[in-house]
Structure formats: structure tokens, C-alpha cells
Design a protein around this motif. Structure first.
Motif, short mmCIF file in Angstrom:
data_model
loop_
_atom_site.label_atom_id
_atom_site.label_comp_id
_atom_site.label_asym_id
_atom_site.label_seq_id
_atom_site.Cartn_x
_atom_site.Cartn_y
_atom_site.Cartn_z
N THR A 59 35.11 51.71 55.80
CA THR A 59 35.92 51.22 54.68
C THR A 59 36.27 52.35 53.72
N TYR A 62 38.95 54.56 55.14
CA TYR A 62 40.26 53.90 55.10
C TYR A 62 40.82 53.90 53.68
N LYS A 68 43.36 55.23 59.62
CA LYS A 68 44.01 53.93 59.61
C LYS A 68 42.95 52.82 59.74
N ASP A 69 43.42 51.61 59.48
CA ASP A 69 42.47 50.50 59.53
C ASP A 69 41.84 50.32 60.91
N TRP A 156 37.34 45.70 59.77
CA TRP A 156 38.80 45.49 59.67
C TRP A 156 39.14 44.26 58.84
N LEU A 159 38.50 44.73 54.81
CA LEU A 159 39.06 45.86 54.08
C LEU A 159 39.58 45.39 52.72
N ARG A 162 43.37 44.63 52.24
CA ARG A 162 43.86 43.40 52.87
C ARG A 162 43.51 42.17 52.03
#
Length: 1123
Positions: A59, A62, A68-69, A156, A159, A162
Motif C-alpha cells: 500500500t 502504491y 501500480k496497484d 488491492w 487501497l 480506491r
């Protein structure tokens, strides 16, 4: 009860406090019950937070823009996979290090109580305690790989960017991020470290370590929904449309397919399959197979087959014609369906009215003015119920034949089926074409609601009319109806617990006020819990049946695995339920068909009550013209809790059915709000149980005085009947004579009878045999003195020998030669028999004389020879001759017909009565039985002796020892005594017997219609199953010192039936499952099993399937045809 009854005892509280954190956190053991080093807890906390650590690394990378995620998720997953694999390898190394001194470890719930000794922070004992490891190498790799995937997907999914884009709120992002990672840590810990000890039901069966996968599975499902819901929906729509368009391109074919299969799937296919199999076997198999299946009950025959085929043909014809008509009449689109809608509304109103007037309460609230009042007998009830039975027939015709065809017309005329059909049309209409037959009443309600909405909502641009076809509308309305009814039932259950926790004094605890205040303050939260429970169709679980509510685990409506009726706590009371269940099932069949039990659906519960019997009925399945139920019987021996709730049930039913003469029309239900709502009464053929105190009868000196004389009469009748029935197996007197000659010894002669009569004048119990022993005699000699040795053997004279009394504890023999060969020590050991009871073997085997009858046919009624060998003094024989009821004996003989004899003289009965030798035999037989049961004393028997004689528990005596050595005669004597006792009761209550004919009628009635014995006898249970009209038993209450009589009478009586709140039952069963299987709270005095008259808590616990409940009877699935 009150506040002193613990929810959990002290040991269980400590056990629960150790187990609950494990379940909540996925397996960490932070409370061990003994002192452990701090590093044990620190190591568990580090391992618990490891997934969050590796997810935090991904995390952070990112968020800083380094990765990238997807790459960040892959990195976190890879780190977690390596860590999980390393932990499992560490466990394997620790096991190999101590393998020489360690037994193979098997995971068990009992290891929770074991104490461990730890040497260091990373010692082998510490590693094996924190990380038990996997059973199989493949699970070591698979679970580690799964842990990596779960950590990657979690990274993912959680995150922060998001989450912020989704909710646009920093506070919400933080909360979701924190709790989301806690959830993932819980799943990871149970997967790779240590699985929490869950419900103990299937622990022993978890061979392949499936339990460790449950928490990760739920997390995967939650994450996968966000990833693939669009792709999944698109795939289903495209594939469903393509398959439907390819295989059934014609709208008419779709209509016929849905109509036909909807009808077929609503039938009782298991019964039809069984009937078909039986038919094939009966035609193709051998005669042996035919006989084996002849007793099976087949409810599906040619009549039912023709009926179903006819209904199916009419349904297909109607659906096809109306669909074609709707397609051709484009100008009047919608008008034919509107007409069908009005017909459906009219049918719903009529059927609802006809159903409600079949029950004692309208809506369960107001008394039904049409229901028969004050029904207590079957004759009165059936007379008053005649009009309602006709109404029930009309309702059944409307429900079975009229309503389904009206609904098929409504569906066939819908314009949604005229165009190219889609997945939504296929799903919605396929379901409704089946519900039309399988659940007609609910389908009718759903269609009426949709029709009313279409008629009231005129705006065609409204979302309801524009976006949804009729099939989906019906699906949504059906789902809403089902969940709304569940919500109302669960809310009723919750409010009942909430109110009774204070209004019922015995339910009031110290925490009751605080719990009620919390529920009132957070009432919206309570409503939300009830709504979520209804939405998930899960039971509402009241913790310890207190007003602390949780959403239970979703489970089937029946709540228990396994086939119905597979287990029950069988006891002596089970037989009464086995007898009444067939009749109760037939009565329920009529009540369900008429609508007297209300709207019965799978999962509905009913409670039936009659005297001390409680029958619990669960509807398992229902379809077109059939209903499958399971009937359970609860214990008859009432405990205090059982009695308190049964008393409330009786009170509710009595107010509904027996105390109606003074009630007003439409008066309210005085027990409205109780989980039990009375429905109706049904006539059932069963046993009524009457118990009476026999004080004043069994202790009456006058009654006991006549008991012996009556016993002699009954015994004479019993012996004559026994010999007469036995004579039917003989073809002629000659054959009987030959049979007797074979059984007599060769040394008997015709003068034996006179010799035996002369011998009776001398008392065989005289002291002469005792005087043979002198002071100079050796007590261990086998012949006491020369006086005895010089006597002639009675067997040489052809007479019945005297009975010699030997010294207690000694054993005599007949051979002097054998005596001379024995040493003095052997003589001593043989005589004393140290350690064993004294046994008298000094009697010579008695040689019976042959009896010469004056009538050749007397041999047919001769009693067996061994029944005449009782050691009775001759003075008692003379006394019995005087007491013998000769007139009664002649009357009994005169009642014999001898129809089984082909040739018989006309004076047969007269010759039998004149035969003195035959009478002497019966005098000896009667005297032998009297000697065995009463001894030689002529005193009036005491009530205690009468009770012991009735039960067969007479104290030991020489006469009883002889009588029990003849089992058949003993059973006849015992049966005769029980008949005599019943005769004494009947004479005391109904008056004296006037003549011999009346006495014979009494005895023949006992023989044919009664079983007179003990409740504990096996024959008692057999008599109940054979449905003997009457059963009688004698009992004794030692605490009160009274004797009681119990009479069971088989007759058609009214059984009261009430409907239970199904959600209240499911909720209490869910708490029972949680409490016993998780908290292991099996204390018999725990709070949650105590009496609760408003919830029937104790009865509900009993009705659960074993091992959690304990019904004494549980039937198999009973298929009830309803048409």
C-alpha cells in the motif's frame, strides 16, 4: 427460577471466555487458563499482524507512486506466500527435532485443557503450540499459496485511493481500511497459523482441514463480487437468452413447456416413483417378491394417475389456446387479462373467507362465530361441524381445480410471452407456472397484488411498468411477501421475549431492566437486526433466550440434518405415540384439506394436545394435493418445567374450545400474542388414560374375603378353556389316548388312583421323616437311619411317594455304593456345598399314577400330568374338595360345544360332568395354584400380598418354587389372579354378579377385549399396538401408601391442534444449537431450558432432534394426500 439460575456455570464461563476470543479473532489463544510466558502472547500478536505488515508495504509503495496497484498487490501476496511457507517449514522442523520423544499429535477439542511447558521464545514447544501445522504436505503448499492470493487481493481491494474515490470521505476510508485489514488478518491466521475451535459438531469429521478455508472463502466471495459481477451478469443474460432461443424458438412451445413441467415438478415424485417401482416388481418379480411388498402402503394408484393426466391435459390445452387467442386479438390487448385479474381477486376473497371460518379464531384474534361452541365429545362436534365440512369441500375444489386454471389463464394471456423471451421472462414465468400448483394460495395472492398494481398504476412510463415484465414482478412480490411474513413473525418473537423478561416473574433477572432499557433505546437497531435476519431467512437468535438478539447462521427450515425420524429417545412411552400417529395423520389430512390449520407451508409447526400427550408436527414439504409432515411425541413423565408449560397449553386450548358458552360473538382471543394459536380439534382414535385411587376397594375386608373364592372360579374357567383349546389339536379321543400312553411310565397300573386316594388320608408333611434323625445319626449320611432304609419304596407299590424333609444345606443321594466309594472329606464337601445356597435334592422323582376316566372324552380336558405334582398335604386336598365350586364347574363344562369333533355322543357334556376322576384332576390343579400363590394359610390376604401376587413378586415359598417350575401353569395362575382382581373391582363399582352367565360374560370380555397386566410388560406394549379396546394395570405409590388402578380405553376422541410461531421455534433451536455445540452448556438446570409458559421453551427444546433434543418418538416422513 429467578436471578439465581446461572446462564453458564463457573466452569463453562471460564471455558467460554477462552473460546470466544479465538472465534472472534480467527484462532489466537490469548487466554489459556494457566500461566504462560509473555512471549507466547507477543508471538501470536506479531503473527496475527504479519499480513497487515506486508499489505502495508504494498500500500505504501502504491501511495508513493512507486508501483501500480496490481504490482503492489502482487508484491504483498508474494511476501505473504513466502512467510506462510516459512512458518509451515518451521513447524515441520520443530516436529522432526523432537520426533523421538513425542507421540503423534492429533488435533482435538480436548487439547484446549492441556498445559504446556515452554523453554524459550523460539523453542520447539513454543513453535508447536502456536503453529500446530498441517496434516498433509499438499495442504502446506496449497494453504500458503491461498494465503498469498488472499493478501494480494486484500491489498488491492483496500487501497486508500480506491476507497476514497468510492465514498469521498476520509473518516469512512480510515474505518474501512482498518477493519478491512483486521478481517484479512483473521482469515490469514486461521488459514496458516491455527484454526479456531468452532462448533464441535463436525470437528472429528474434518479430515481434509476444510474448516481452515471457511473464513478466507467468505473474504474471497466478498472481494470477487466487486471484481466480476458485471461479467457474470452479462454472461448469464447472453447464455440464457441464446440457450432459450435455440432450444425453444416458439413462444407457444415455451408456454407448454413451462405449464407441463411446472405441474410435474409440483407432484409427489418420490411417491409416484415408489408406486411405479412397486408395480414393476409385482409384475416382473417372483411370487416371493410379491408377498414381500404386499404389506406396503401405496397412495398412488390408477385413480390418481388418471386424475393427474386429465388435469395436465386440460392445463396444456388451456395455456395453448389462450396464448394463441392473446396473440390474435391485438386490438383488445390487456382486456382478457384484466378479466382474469378480477376473477383471481374474487377467488382470493372467497378462499380466504372459507379458510378463516374453519378455525376457532379469525386472524388468530377474534372468535369465529361459525365455529362449533363447547365441543367436548366427538358426536357433538361432528354434528356441529357438518356444515363447515361442506364448506371445506367447496374450498378444496376451488383451491385444487379452479384457482390453478384461473392463474394459468392470467399467465398465458400476458403480453410478455408474445415476444422473444429473455432470461428474466424464463426465470419469472417458470417459477410462477410451478407455484400455481405447488403453492396455490401464495401464488394467488402474488398475482392479485401484481394485478391490483397494474390496475392502479396507469402511468406506462413508471419504472414498475416499463422495466419489469410480469414474471419478474411476481418474483419480487413473492420475495417481498415471504420476507415480510418472516419479519412480522420474528418481530413478534422478539417483542414476546422482551416483554416476558419483565412481566413473567420467574423470567425476571437482575439484568432484565438494563436489557429492556437498551432494547428500547436502540429499537431502530433491533428492527434492523430483525430485518437483516428476515432478509437472509436466518433465525433470530436470542442469546440464552434473553432479550439479546443476534442474526443466526442461515440454515434449512427444518433446522436439523439427516432424514426425518432417524433418531428418537425411545422409551416405554413411545408405544402410545406409535399407536396414535396413523389416526392423527388421517385426521390432519382432512384438516389440512379443509383449511382448518390455516395457511400451512414448509417449515410450519403445530402442537397437538390430548391428556398427557403432546404431539409436535412439522410440515416438511408441500405440493399439488399432498403434504409431507414429521410427527414427534414428547415425554409423558412431566417434570416441573414440562408441567408448567403443558398447563399453559391446556389453559389456552380450554379457553378456545371448552369454555365458549358464555363468550360473546367476535370476542378477542385472551391469549393473543402467545406463540401458540389454537386452530381446530380433530377426531382421532386413541387411548384415553384414567387413573383411580383404589382405597376402600383393595383394602376392604369383604372384598378380600371373596377374592380367594372368586380366584378358584376364575382358575377353573381358565383351566377348562386352556384344555379345551388344546384339545382342538387332537383329532379324536383315541389319538389323545395314544398320546397319553406314550407319556406315562410303564410301571403304572389301573389301581393307582385308589392307592393315591388312600395315601391322601395321611399327611405327607408329617414329622415322621424328622423323627428318623437321631442323636447318634451321622447328619452327613445319605440315609438317616435303618427305619428309613427298611421302608418299602413307594414306587414299588404304584403309589405317590411321601415327601421327605432333609436337613437344610445337605444333599442326599440314592446310591449306597456311591457312598462307600467316597472319602470322609468328599462326603463333607458334598454335603455342605460351602458358598452356595441350600438345595434340597433328597426328593425321589414322583411317579404319577395313571388316571382312569369314566368318559373316554375326558382325556381331551385332562390337565397335564406335571401340574398334579404339587407337594400339598392330603388334608388340604380334602378341604379343597369341599371348597371346590362344583356347580360352577358343571356350568363351565356345559358351555363347551366341541364343534371340532366329527363324531361325538349326544350325552358328551353330561358324561364329562359325571366323571369324578376328571373333577379330581381339576381339584388338584386348582389346589396347586392356590398353594403357590397363597400358601397353605386360609387367612384373608392383605392388600400388600394381593399387589405382590398381581405383579408376580410374591416372596419365595415352597409352593411358589414348585409353581414357577411350571412356567405355563404359573402364567395361567397369574393371569387368573389378575382377572380375579379386575372382577373384584368391577363388582365393587358395578355391583355383585347375579349368576354364572354374567360371570362368564365378564371373563370372556376380559379375554377378548382387555389386557390385564402391568405397564412394564412387553405384552402391554403389544396390546397397545394391536389396539386392544381396554387395558388395565395395578400400581402402588410408596410415598403416599396408596394403590392405584390405570385403565386405557380405546375410543375416538378430540385432539386439540394449535399453530406455533415458526420463527420463535427456529430462534430457540438456533440458541440451543449455539449453546450446546459451541459453549457446551449442557447443564440440566441452565436458564435456557427452564419453563417459559409464554415461549414454551422447555417443550421446544424437547422437540429438537437428538442429541440436542429428546423426543420419545419421531415418525418418518408421512405423505398426506389432500385430494
Amino acid at each position: 427460577m429467578g436471578p439465581d439460575v446461572p446462564l453458564l456455570n463457573d466452569y463453562k464461563q471460564e471455558f467460554f471466555l477462552k473460546r470466544f476470543p479465538q472465534t472472534l479473532l480467527g484462532g489466537p489463544r490469548f487466554k489459556l487458563g494457566y500461566c504462560a510466558p509473555p512471549y507466547i502472547y507477543v508471538n501470536q500478536i506479531i503473527l496475527f499482524l504479519t499480513p497487515w505488515l506486508w499489505g502495508g508495504v504494498g500500500t505504501l509503495l502504491y501511495q508513493l507512486g512507486v508501483m501500480k496497484d496490481s504490482c503492489a498487490a502482487a508484491l504483498s501476496g508474494g511476501l505473504m506466500f513466502v512467510t506462510a511457507l516459512a512458518l509451515q517449514m518451521t513447524n515441520l522442523y520443530a516436529k522432526q527435532k523432537t520426533v523421538t520423544v513425542e507421540r503423534m499429535q492429533i488435533q482435538s477439542t480436548l487439547t484446549d485443557e492441556d498445559e504446556f511447558e515452554f523453554s524459550s521464545c523460539v523453542g520447539s514447544e513454543t513453535v508447536k503450540f502456536i503453529i500446530p501445522g498441517k496434516k498433509y504436505i499438499i495442504n502446506t503448499v496449497f494453504h500458503s499459496l491461498l494465503a498469498g492470493v488472499l493478501c494480494g487481493l486484500g491489498t488491492w481491494y483496500l487501497l486508500p485511493n480506491r476507497i476514497t474515490l468510492l465514498y469521498n470521505n476520509i473518516g469512512g476510508t480510515v474505518v474501512i481500511f482498518v477493519f478491512g485489514w483486521v478481517t484479512i488478518c483473521i482469515g490469514e491466521y486461521s488459514l496458516i497459523i491455527n484454526t479456531a475451535t468452532e462448533t464441535a459438531t463436525f470437528q472429528a469429521l474434518d479430515t481434509y482441514e476444510i474448516t481452515a478455508l471457511m473464513r478466507p472463502f467468505y473474504i474471497f466471495v466478498f472481494i470477487a463480487v466487486d471484481l466480476a459481477h458485471r461479467l457474470l451478469v452479462m454472461f448469464l443474460i447472453s447464455a440464457g437468452t441464446a440457450i432459450a432461443s435455440y432450444f425453444i424458438p416458439s413462444p407457444l412451445g415455451v408456454i407448454l413447456f413451462m405449464t407441463g413441467f411446472g405441474f410435474i415438478l409440483s407432484l409427489n415424485l418420490s411417491e409416484i416413483g415408489f408406486a411405479f417401482k412397486h408395480t414393476m416388481i409385482s409384475h416382473l418379480a417372483s411370487s416371493k417378491a410379491k408377498n414381500a411388498h404386499r404389506g406396503l402402503s401405496i397412495q398412488f394408484g390408477w385413480r390418481e394417475f388418471i386424475f393427474y393426466v386429465t388435469v395436465l391435459a386440460f392445463a396444456l390445452t388451456e395455456a395453448g389456446l389462450l396464448h394463441q387467442f392473446a396473440g390474435s386479438s391485438s386490438s383488445s390487448q390487456g382486456r382478457p387479462q384484466a378479466i382474469a385479474s378480477y376473477i383471481l381477486i374474487l377467488l382470493l376473497v372467497i378462499m380466504w373467507i372459507l379458510r378463516e371460518i374453519q378455525r376457532v379464531y379469525l386472524f388468530g384474534v377474534f372468535r369465529n362465530p361459525f365455529y362449533p361452541k363447547d365441543v367436548r365429545t366427538v358426536a357433538v362436534f361432528m354434528e356441529k361441524q357438518r356444515r363447515l365440512m361442506k364448506v371445506g369441500v367447496v374450498r378444496r375444489i376451488l383451491l385444487t381445480l379452479v384457482s390453478p386454471f384461473a392463474m394459468i389463464a392470467f399467465l398465458s394471456l400476458d403480453h410478455s410471452l408474445q415476444n422473444l423471451h429473455s432470461v428474466s421472462v424464463s426465470i419469472g414465468f417458470t417459477r410462477m407456472f410451478r407455484m400455481v400448483w405447488q403453492n396455490t394460495e401464495n401464488a394467488l395472492l402474488d398475482m392479485v397484488v401484481v394485478s391490483a398494481a397494474q390496475m392502479l398504476v396507469f402511468n406506462p412510463d413508471l419504472w414498475w411498468n416499463r422495466s419489469l415484465d410480469t414474471g419478474i414482478k411476481l418474483l419480487l412480490v413473492g420475495l417481498l411477501r415471504d420476507r415480510l411474513l418472516q419479519f412480522l413473525s420474528k418481530l413478534h418473537f422478539a417483542i414476546a421475549i422482551l416483554l416476558t423478561s419483565w412481566t413473567e416473574k420467574k423470567q425476571r433477572r437482575r439484568s432484565s431492566a438494563a436489557l429492556i432499557a437498551l432494547n428500547v433505546a436502540f429499537f431502530p437497531v433491533l428492527l434492523a437486526l430483525v430485518a437483516v435476519s428476515a432478509l437472509l431467512s436466518s433465525p433470530l437468535l436470542p442469546l440464552f433466550t434473553l432479550p439479546v438478539f443476534l442474526v443466526g447462521f442461515p440454515r434449512p427450515l427444518r433446522s436439523w440434518p439427516g432424514p426425518a425420524g432417524g433418531t428418537a429417545c425411545v422409551c416405554s412411552d413411545t408405544v402410545y405415540y406409535r399407536q396414535l400417529v396413523p389416526g392423527l395423520a388421517a385426521a390432519l389430512q382432512s384438516a389440512l384439506a379443509a383449511g382448518g390449520l390455516g395457511l400451512s407451508l414448509p417449515g410450519s409447526h403445530y402442537l397437538c394436545r390430548f391428556q398427557d400427550r403432546l404431539m409436535w408436527i412439522l410440515v416438511l414439504e408441500k405440493g399439488f394435493t399432498y403434504c409431507g409432515v414429521n410427527i414427534k411425541g414428547l415425554e409423558l413423565q412431566e417434570t416441573s418445567c414440562h408441567a408448567a408449560e403443558a398447563h399453559r397449553v391446556d389453559e389456552i386450548f380450554e379457553m378456545a374450545f371448552e369454555h365458549q358458552e358464555h363468550t360473546r360473538i367476535l370476542s378477542p382471543n385472551p391469549h393473543f400474542g402467545h406463540i401458540l394459536t389454537p386452530c381446530t380439534v380433530v377426531p382421532v382414535r386413541l387411548y384415553s388414560d384414567a387413573r383411580n385411587v383404589l382405597s376402600g376397594i383393595i383394602d376392604s375386608h369383604e372384598n378380600l374375603k371373596h377374592l380367594k373364592d372368586d380366584f378358584v372360579k376364575v382358575l377353573v374357567w381358565m383351566l377348562v378353556q386352556y384344555c379345551y383349546k388344546k384339545s382342538k389339536t387332537w383329532e379324536s379321543p383315541g389319538s389323545a389316548n395314544r398320546n397319553k400312553q406314550e407319556s406315562f411310565p410303564e410301571n403304572q397300573h389301573s389301581g393307582a388312583v385308589k392307592g393315591s386316594r388312600a395315601l391322601r388320608e395321611e399327611d405327607s408333611f408329617s414329622v415322621d421323616t424328622v423323627e428318623d434323625w437321631t442323636d447318634d445319626s451321622d447328619i452327613f449320611d445319605f440315609e438317616p437311619s435303618s427305619r428309613t432304609r427298611d421302608r418299602k419304596d413307594p414306587g414299588q407299590l404304584g403309589l405317590t411317594p411321601k415327601v421327605h424333609l432333609s436337613i437344610p444345606g445337605s444333599i442326599e443321594t440314592q446310591s449306597q455304593d456311591f457312598l462307600q466309594e467316597m472319602s470322609p472329606e468328599d462326603k463333607l464337601n458334598r454335603a455342605m456345598m460351602l458358598g452356595l445356597p441350600a438345595v434340597d435334592k433328597g426328593k425321589q422323582p414322583e411317579v404319577l399314577s395313571r388316571v382312569e376316566f369314566s368318559c373316554s372324552y375326558s382325556e381331551l380336558l385332562s390337565i397335564p400330568e406335571e401340574w398334579r405334582t404339587a407337594p400339598v398335604p392330603s388334608s388340604k386336598v380334602s378341604e379343597m374338595r369341599q371348597r371346590f365350586p362344583e356347580e360352577w364347574y358343571h356350568f363351565v363344562l356345559s358351555q363347551l360345544d366341541f364343534f371340532h369333533l366329527k363324531e361325538k355322543p349326544s350325552s358328551l357334556l353330561t358324561d364329562l360332568m359325571k366323571d369324578k376322576a376328571l373333577k379330581e384332576l381339576y381339584i388338584h390343579g386348582v389346589l396347586s395354584c392356590c398353594f403357590g400363590l397363597f400358601g397353605l394359610d386360609n387367612a384373608v390376604p392383605a392388600p400388600r400380598h394381593v399387589f405382590r401376587a398381581y405383579t408376580g413378586g410374591i416372596p419365595w415359598s415352597a409352593g411358589l418354587d414348585w409353581l414357577t417350575g411350571k412356567p405355563e401353569l404359573f402364567q395361567l395362575a397369574l393371569k387368573a389372579f389378575r382377572y380375579t382382581f379386575k372382577l373384584m373391582l368391577d363388582k365393587a363399582s358395578l355391583g355383585p354378579v347375579e349368576n354364572f352367565k354374567e360371570l362368564v360374560n365378564y371373563l370372556e370380555g376380559y379375554e377378548s377385549d382387555w389386557y390385564i397386566g402391568l405397564v412394564s410388560d412387553l405384552e402391554w406394549q403389544q396390546a397397545v399396538l394391536q389396539e386392544k379396546p381396554y387395558l388395565f394395570s395395578l400400581g402402588h405409590d410408596p410415598s403416599m401408601g396408596i394403590y392405584t388402578g390405570r385403565v386405557l380405553t380405546l375410543q375416538e376422541l378430540l385432539v386439540q391442534v394449535g399453530k406455533l410461531n415458526a420463527e420463535a421455534v427456529r430462534g430457540q433451536w438456533a440458541n440451543l444449537s449455539w449453546e450446546l455445540l459451541y459453549a457446551t452448556n449442557d447443564d440440566e438446570e441452565r436458564y435456557s431450558i427452564q419453563a417459559h409458559p409464554a415461549l414454551l421453551r422447555n417443550l421446544t427444546v424437547q422437540a429438537a432432534d437428538p442429541p440436542l433434543g429428546y423426543p420419545v418418538y419421531s415418525s418418518q416422513l408421512l405423505q398426506l394426500p389432500l385430494f
